[in-house]
Each structure stands twice: as structure tokens, then as C-alpha cells.
Design an enzyme around this catalytic site. Structure first.
Site, PDB file in Angstrom:
ATOM      1  N   ASP A  89       8.615   5.283  11.947  1.00 57.79           N
ATOM      2  CA  ASP A  89       8.527   4.214  12.949  1.00 57.79           C
ATOM      3  C   ASP A  89       9.845   4.231  13.731  1.00 57.79           C
ATOM      4  OD1 ASP A  89       5.950   2.740  11.954  1.00 57.79           O
ATOM      5  OD2 ASP A  89       7.136   3.154  10.179  1.00 57.79           O
ATOM      6  N   GLY A 124      12.212   4.112   7.694  1.00 56.95           N
ATOM      7  CA  GLY A 124      11.715   5.456   7.972  1.00 56.95           C
ATOM      8  C   GLY A 124      11.765   5.799   9.455  1.00 56.95           C
ATOM      9  N   HIS A 129       7.264   5.616   1.380  1.00 54.48           N
ATOM     10  CA  HIS A 129       7.964   4.395   0.959  1.00 54.48           C
ATOM     11  C   HIS A 129       8.840   4.676  -0.267  1.00 54.48           C
ATOM     12  CE1 HIS A 129       4.151   2.470   2.692  1.00 54.48           C
ATOM     13  NE2 HIS A 129       5.097   1.920   3.409  1.00 54.48           N
ATOM     14  N   ALA A 168       0.873  -1.187   0.000  1.00 54.46           N
ATOM     15  CA  ALA A 168       0.000   0.000   0.000  1.00 54.46           C
ATOM     16  C   ALA A 168       0.908   1.235   0.000  1.00 54.46           C
ATOM     17  CB  ALA A 168      -0.973   0.004   1.176  1.00 54.46           C
TER      18      ALA A 168
END
Ligand code: AMP
Length: 304
Positions: free
Chosen positions: A168, A165, A50, A45
Site C-alpha cells: 500500500d 507494507g 502481514h 485476515a
């Protein structure tokens, strides 16, 4: 293996692999041709956050040594509790492959859950250090699931570096600790959180938000920024933290799992008495209806 060629101006061949053996053979061939291997694990997704990780990985090549970037898409069942959103987690494989191709990703690994975790799979990687507290207190299954899947992916892909990333942040610090503790031969590279223009951190789970919730969601980042300003002005941290929690609830957030100031490396809760913003991070997890949002900011920096 599937070859995908997009119709963009600069078509890029994206090689897709469903099993570890064919992926390993390709990576071996790339290595023999002198490439370094970069890796970007995801649950799919895909959004610009991303894709920026892939773009960043692509910049790691040099004139003498090129880079091949492999992304993975795998909704890892081991990091979801039975009550969580594994079944409704957004899945859009065809769109994701086109997006990866458009940013020059060289390979995508699409593990199949029953082959990745075959009957009898019963091994787990468990970390301490930065994985303690915060997410661990509310999602106790989560980090074992993440470290186990990422360790296995690292063994299958054998990258020289992997990009994760800061969105997180606790996950990033936990994976850095795992790689250090187990002498895994790769570098973990962190990448700043990519946000919408109103400050909301991009997340695949933002798709769950109703229009009303979407209007409230950016207030999390806005309140975190406001709190940082107050702390930089010397206001007392505990009082301001409580004030921010109340403000978030008054904006319409349903409940808060945590809003905490932590050491930016160890993620141990800050306990005072001296407030040193250069080594501190503010981390939050909040609920908006049925959607859980997480975010974090560096407490030393002024907003961009
Ligand atoms: P996920 O698909 O949510 O497991 O995320 C895959 C990778 O993308 C992880 O390293 C995340 O930290 C990273 N990521 C997710 N959202 C963002 C974002 N908004 N900005 C930067 N990286 C992100």
C-alpha cells in the site's frame, strides 16, 4: 487480557488486549523493563505479508535493548465507503491470533468499534501531499479514514516505530508525511511487498477471487514488470502505458482505475520530458469482477 500459548516448538505468549487502558499498562511495564515498542497495524485476515511485517519488527531489537512487538487487528469502518466491502471483509480472529503467536508477536490489540469511535466521535486527520491523486481520486473517503485510525492507534500504543507494507505504497508515503508534519515521535518503516510465486501480491482481498479470476490476477504484476523493462529500454512512456492498459483488459481485467508513473516520494504524476527511473514508481488499481486489486513497483530495479 487473554494469554495465548500455542503448541508450536517455541511457544510464545501472545497477550491480547481489547481496551486501550490495559494495553497502555502493559506497554508501560515493557518500557520500564527497558524494551522498545514496535507496532504493526492490520485489518486482520492475516497472510504471510502481514506476518513478515511482524518478523521484521522483531529484528529491530538489539543485544542491549530488546523489542516487544504489538500488532492490531481492526477492520476500520472509517476507511470504507457505504458501497464498499466492510461487511464482507474477511474476519478470522482465532486463526489470526495463532498466526501472530507463531511468529513471536508479543501483544495484539483488538479494538472494539463502538468504544474506539464512541458516540459523538467527530475528529479527523486530513493529509495533503502524497495522499492526493491515485487512490484519493477513486476512494475519496479512504485516506482520512486511514490517517485518523492510525493517528489514534499511534496515540494509544505510543510505539517507537511502526512497520507498514510497500504493498500500500501511497498509504505508506501518506503516513510518513503525517508523522513528519505532526512531529509524531516514532519512525515509520516500509517493508517490501510479499508475493505469491506467480507474482500476485498477497492481500486479504485475494480470498474474494474465483479460480478463474485467480488465474488472471498475477498478470497485473507480470504486465507491470514488462512495462518497466520496456521503459528501461528507452521506449516512450505514454505509448507503453496505453499498451499495458490494453493488454490488461485483454487478459480479462474488468476495468482499470489507474495505471500511473509517479515520483516515488511526492507521488506527483510523472510528466516528462526526461525519464529518470531511479526516482519513479509505477502504481496500479484494477478491477477483476467485484474485486479491486492494487499493486506498485519501483521502476529502477530489475525484477528479483
Ligand atoms: P491490511 O490488513 O490490508 O490493512 O494491511 C496491514 C499492513 O500489512 C499494511 O501495512 C499493508 O501494507 C501490509 N501488507 C498487506 N499486504 C502486504 C503484502 N503483500 N506485503 C507486504 N505488506 C503487506
Amino acid at each position: 487480557m487473554v494469554n495465548l500459548v500455542t503448541e508450536t516448538l517455541n511457544p510464545v505468549e501472545l497477550k491480547a488486549f481489547k481496551d486501550a487502558a490495559s494495553l497502555r499498562a502493559q506497554i508501560k511495564a515493557w518500557r520500564l523493563d527497558g524494551y522498545v515498542i514496535g507496532f504493526v497495524p492490520t485489518m486482520g485476515a492475516l497472510h504471510q505479508g502481514h506476518l513478515d511485517l511482524v518478523r521484521h519488527a522483531k529484528t529491530k531489537g538489539t543485544k542491549t535493548k530488546g523489542v516487544k512487538v504489538v500488532a492490531s487487528i481492526f477492520v476500520n469502518p472509517k476507511q470504507f465507503a457505504p458501497t464498499e466491502d466492510l461487511d464482507r471483509y474477511p474476519r478470522q480472529e482465532a486463526k489470526d491470533l495463532m498466526a501472530l503467536s507463531s511468529v513471536g508477536c508479543d501483544g495484539v490489540y483488538l479494538p472494539q468499534a463502538d468504544r474506539f469511535y464512541p458516540e459523538g466521535f467527530d475528529t479527523k486527520i486530513s493529509t495533503g501531499g502524497p495522499s492526493q491523486g491515485l487512490e484519493q481520486d477513486f476512494r475519496p473517503h479512504f485516506f482520512d479514514g486511514v490517517t485518523t485510525v492510525v493517528a489514534k492507534l499511534f496515540l494509544q500504543v505510543a510505539p517507537d516505530f511502526a512497520v507498514f507494507g510497500e504493498k500500500d505504497y501511497q498509504q505508506l508515503m501518506t503516513l510518513k508525511a503525517m508523522v513528519r508534519d505532526l512531529d509524531m515521535p516514532l519512525e515509520i518503516i516500509g517493508y517490501p511487498t510479499v508475493r505469491e510465486s506467480d507474482g500476485l501480491a498477497l492481500s486479504s482481498r485475494n480470498a474474494y477471487l474465483s479460480p478463474e479470476e485467480r488465474a488472471i490476477a498475477p498478470k497485473l504484476y507480470q504486465e507491470m514488470q514488462a512495462l518497466r523493462e520496456k521503459l528501461l529500454n528507452g521506449n516512450p512512456p505514454q505509448t507503453e502505458l496505453e499498451g499495458t492498459k490494453k493488454a490488461l483488459l485483454s487478459h480479462g481485467f474488468t476495468s482499470l482505475d489507474y495505471l500511473e508513473i509517479c515520483d516515488s516520494q511526492s507521488l506527483k504524476p510523472w510528466q516528462g520530458p526526461h525519464y529518470r527511473p531511479e526516482s519513479l514508481r509505477l502504481l496500479a488499481a484494477v478491477w477483476l469482477g467485484k474485486t479491486r486489486l492494487i499493486d506498485n513497483i519501483d521502476l529502477s530495479q530489475a525484477p528479483l
